[in-house]
Design a protein around this motif. Structure first.
Motif, short mmCIF file in Angstrom:
data_model
loop_
_atom_site.label_atom_id
_atom_site.label_comp_id
_atom_site.label_asym_id
_atom_site.label_seq_id
_atom_site.Cartn_x
_atom_site.Cartn_y
_atom_site.Cartn_z
N ALA A 67 -22.88 25.59 10.95
CA ALA A 67 -23.95 25.09 10.06
C ALA A 67 -25.35 25.17 10.70
O ALA A 67 -26.28 25.67 10.06
CB ALA A 67 -23.63 23.67 9.62
N PRO A 68 -25.54 24.71 11.96
CA PRO A 68 -26.89 24.82 12.54
C PRO A 68 -27.35 26.27 12.70
O PRO A 68 -28.54 26.55 12.58
CB PRO A 68 -26.74 24.16 13.92
CG PRO A 68 -25.46 23.46 13.93
CD PRO A 68 -24.60 24.05 12.88
N VAL A 69 -26.39 27.19 12.94
CA VAL A 69 -26.76 28.61 13.09
C VAL A 69 -27.31 29.12 11.75
O VAL A 69 -28.30 29.86 11.71
CB VAL A 69 -25.55 29.46 13.56
CG1 VAL A 69 -25.94 30.91 13.73
CG2 VAL A 69 -24.99 28.93 14.85
N ALA A 70 -26.69 28.69 10.66
CA ALA A 70 -27.16 29.11 9.33
C ALA A 70 -28.57 28.59 9.07
O ALA A 70 -29.41 29.30 8.51
CB ALA A 70 -26.20 28.60 8.26
N CYS A 71 -28.84 27.35 9.51
CA CYS A 71 -30.18 26.74 9.36
C CYS A 71 -31.21 27.57 10.14
O CYS A 71 -32.30 27.87 9.64
CB CYS A 71 -30.18 25.34 9.95
SG CYS A 71 -29.80 24.07 8.81
N LEU A 72 -30.84 27.90 11.36
CA LEU A 72 -31.73 28.67 12.25
C LEU A 72 -32.00 30.05 11.64
O LEU A 72 -33.15 30.53 11.64
CB LEU A 72 -31.05 28.81 13.61
CG LEU A 72 -31.80 29.55 14.70
CD1 LEU A 72 -33.05 28.80 15.09
CD2 LEU A 72 -30.93 29.73 15.94
N GLU A 73 -30.97 30.66 11.09
CA GLU A 73 -31.12 31.99 10.48
C GLU A 73 -32.08 31.93 9.30
O GLU A 73 -32.93 32.79 9.14
CB GLU A 73 -29.76 32.48 9.97
CG GLU A 73 -28.86 33.02 11.04
CD GLU A 73 -27.53 33.45 10.47
OE1 GLU A 73 -26.70 32.57 10.20
OE2 GLU A 73 -27.34 34.65 10.27
N GLU A 74 -31.91 30.88 8.48
CA GLU A 74 -32.77 30.75 7.30
C GLU A 74 -34.23 30.57 7.72
O GLU A 74 -35.13 31.22 7.17
CB GLU A 74 -32.29 29.57 6.45
CG GLU A 74 -32.86 29.62 5.05
CD GLU A 74 -32.56 28.38 4.23
OE1 GLU A 74 -31.89 27.46 4.75
OE2 GLU A 74 -33.02 28.34 3.08
N ALA A 75 -34.45 29.69 8.72
CA ALA A 75 -35.82 29.43 9.19
C ALA A 75 -36.43 30.72 9.73
O ALA A 75 -37.59 31.05 9.42
CB ALA A 75 -35.80 28.36 10.27
N ALA A 76 -35.66 31.48 10.51
CA ALA A 76 -36.17 32.72 11.10
C ALA A 76 -36.49 33.75 10.01
O ALA A 76 -37.52 34.43 10.09
CB ALA A 76 -35.14 33.28 12.07
#
Lengths: 102, 182
Positions: A67-76
């Motif tokens: 889940a946090p990786v998906a958040c990071l991907e979206e932000a990037a």
């Protein structure tokens, strides 16, 4: 209920399964064969439930890690997109191109 | 508990997405506004996202190392090296964020690979485990594909941003091969 009671004949163990979408009831019998079948079915059910619970736990663990990786991907992605658009680029048929006035 | 970005950062990202959409539709005013917002919001977004990456790293490292103390020590160091190597010298805030993304995606690929390896090992050892079930294998395989493609997409995004920020034209190399037929 798997155990059925018949008038004057004691208890019968029955097993229900699906055959071509229909519920088919199999009569195992009473006494020792009935007890063995009941024990075996109970064991299988418990293993099935334990497996399902274990797999659910592993899935939840993996999803929580991702889940946090998906958040990071979206932000990037949003920031990269915004930076390129702010710099005067736009997408044309999937490719990034510079605006003439930029 | 699921790790997430703070609400303020999420609002900033929503605003950037909306302004980008308007600017792409040809709104010049929105583009000027977007330039200002990107400049102002980038450091905070990068800081929060890096924070999130750092917090999410520990549970993933623990999962991969599976109690191996040496791996648990070595993996964060390798990740730090990867981060520095990918970001390069004097990276922009965006390059830092995209490098974080690549490293996190790589780590996720390792998590899924570890899970798949665990299944294969249990099968090999003929352990009576519940992990080696067909639906779960399918589930892990789907995750493997998704994690790998996300990792490649992250690399591609950084390469594209670098190329466009340098404003270099495409390099086309044509090679002529003459074949002499007898």
């Amino acid at each position: 209920m798997p155990w059925e009671k018949r008038e004057g004949r004691g208890r019968y163990y029955t097993r229900t399964r699906r055959v071509d979408g229909r519920r088919v009831r199999e009569y195992i019998g009473g006494g020792v064969p009935g007890e063995i079948a009941a024990f075996s079915d109970e064991h299988k059910r418990r293993v099935r439930e334990e497996t399902a619970a274990h797999l659910r736990e592993r899935r939840e663990e993996l999803e929580a890690l991702a889940a946090p990786v998906a958040c990071l991907e979206e932000a990037a992605e949003i920031l990269a997109h915004a930076t390129l658009v702010a710099a005067g680029y736009h997408r044309h048929r999937g490719n990034w191109r510079l605006y003439r006035d930029a | 508990m699921t790790l997430d970005l703070p609400e303020k950062t999420k609002d900033e990202l929503r605003e950037l997405r909306e302004l980008s959409r308007q600017a792409e539709d040809g709104d010049l005013e929105a583009r000027v506004k977007l330039q200002r917002r990107v400049k102002a919001a980038s450091p905070e977004i990068v800081a929060e996202a890096s924070n999130l990456a750092a917090l999410s790293e520990t549970p993933m490292v623990k999962f991969i190392s599976a109690g191996d103390a040496l791996m648990c020590e070595a993996l964060p160091k390798r990740l730090a090296l990867m981060r520095a190597e990918i970001a390069g010298e004097n990276p922009t805030p965006l390059e830092i964020l995209l490098s974080e993304r690549i490293v996190s995606c790589w780590l996720l690929v390792q998590v899924v690979e570890a899970l798949a390896a665990q299944q294969i090992y249990s099968r090999y050892k003929k352990e009576k485990t519940t992990l080696f079930s067909l639906p779960f294998q399918r589930y892990v395989l789907k995750w493997q594909e998704s994690a790998s493609s996300r990792y490649l997409a992250a690399i591609k995004d950084l390469a594209r941003v670098r190329k466009l920020q340098m404003n270099t034209p495409n390099v086309q190399v044509n090679t002529q091969i003459n074949v002499i037929r007898p």
